[in-house]
Enzyme design. Sequence first.
Site, mmCIF file in Angstrom:
data_model
loop_
_atom_site.group_PDB
_atom_site.id
_atom_site.type_symbol
_atom_site.label_atom_id
_atom_site.label_comp_id
_atom_site.label_asym_id
_atom_site.label_seq_id
_atom_site.Cartn_x
_atom_site.Cartn_y
_atom_site.Cartn_z
ATOM 1 N N LYS A 14 0.789 -1.235 -0.007
ATOM 2 C CA LYS A 14 -0.030 0.103 -0.011
ATOM 3 C C LYS A 14 0.830 1.237 -0.039
ATOM 4 C CE LYS A 14 -2.404 -0.921 3.779
ATOM 5 N NZ LYS A 14 -1.727 -2.422 4.430
ATOM 6 N N ARG A 89 -9.762 0.668 8.810
ATOM 7 C CA ARG A 89 -9.231 -0.730 9.373
ATOM 8 C C ARG A 89 -10.339 -1.450 10.055
ATOM 9 N NH1 ARG A 89 -3.311 0.153 8.953
ATOM 10 N NH2 ARG A 89 -2.293 -1.559 9.356
ATOM 11 N N ARG A 128 11.409 -6.273 5.303
ATOM 12 C CA ARG A 128 11.198 -5.036 5.514
ATOM 13 C C ARG A 128 11.813 -4.490 6.825
ATOM 14 N NH1 ARG A 128 5.349 -2.193 4.767
ATOM 15 N NH2 ARG A 128 4.891 -2.958 6.997
ATOM 16 N N ARG A 134 11.449 -0.920 11.771
ATOM 17 C CA ARG A 134 10.256 -1.043 12.396
ATOM 18 C C ARG A 134 10.068 -2.035 13.198
ATOM 19 N NH1 ARG A 134 5.007 0.011 8.576
ATOM 20 N NH2 ARG A 134 4.128 -1.074 10.114
ATOM 21 N N ARG A 146 -0.424 -9.334 13.533
ATOM 22 C CA ARG A 146 -0.913 -8.494 12.671
ATOM 23 C C ARG A 146 -2.041 -8.971 11.455
ATOM 24 N NH1 ARG A 146 4.321 -5.722 11.118
ATOM 25 N NH2 ARG A 146 2.981 -4.246 9.998
#
Length: 190
Positions: A14, A89, A128, A134, A146
Site C-alpha cells: 500500500k 481498518r 522490510r 520497524r 497483525r
Amino acid sequence: MLNIVLFGPPGAGKGTQSEYLLEKYALVHISTGDLFRKNISEGSDLGKKAKSYMDEGNLVPDEVVIGMVESKIKENLNANGFIFDGFPRTTQQAEKLDELLNVVKAPINAMISLNVPDEELKQRLLLRGKTSGRTDDQDESKINNRLAVYYNETKPVIDFYEKKKKYYPIHGVGEINEIFNAICSVVDAL
Ligand code: AMP
C-alpha cells in the site's frame, strides 16, 4: 475530487503504490501508520496513546485514529483528493470516514484492494524489518498477530465497500510497475 482507499493486509504494498498514485494524480496521502510513527518520534500525546497498541501489532482504538484523520482532512480542504492508506481498518472507521468526507462534499470513489498470499506477506515484512527499523516487522509472532488482526477486524471492511459497488480487487504480486498500471486502469475508469 478523487478519493481512494488503498486497502490490503500488512506488507501488501500500500505504501509503495500510494507514493506512485499521489504523484500521478496529485492527491494528498493520509497514511495512518506513518502519522502514528511521526507522532511517536515527536513524543506527542497521540504518539504515546498509540505506541503500546502498535508495538503488539494491535489496532489503535477507533476514536484516536478517526480524530487524527479528521484533522488531516480539515487541513487539506482544497485538495484534489485523498489516498487513504491503512485506513479504514474497521467497519466503524469506514462508516466514520463517510461522515468525515461530508465536509469536502466528495465520497470515496473506490476501494482498491491489493491481494497477496500470507506466505509472501510474511517474507516481505521480515525483509522490510531488516531495513526499515520497524520493530513490528522484526518479530514473527508480531507479524502473525497483525495478520490475524487483519483477517478478524479489517477484512470485513471489504463487505462495506462491496455493498456500495466500490470494491476493486487487484492481484498484488509481481512487478511494482505492473501492479501500478492495474491500479491506474481502475482509477482512470472511475
Ligand atoms: P501500518 O503502517 O499501516 O502497517 O500501521 C502500523 C500500525 O499502526 C498498525 O499495526 C496499527 O497498530 C496502527 N494503525 C495504523 N492504522 C490504523 C488504523 N486505521 N486503525 C487502527 N490502528 C492503526
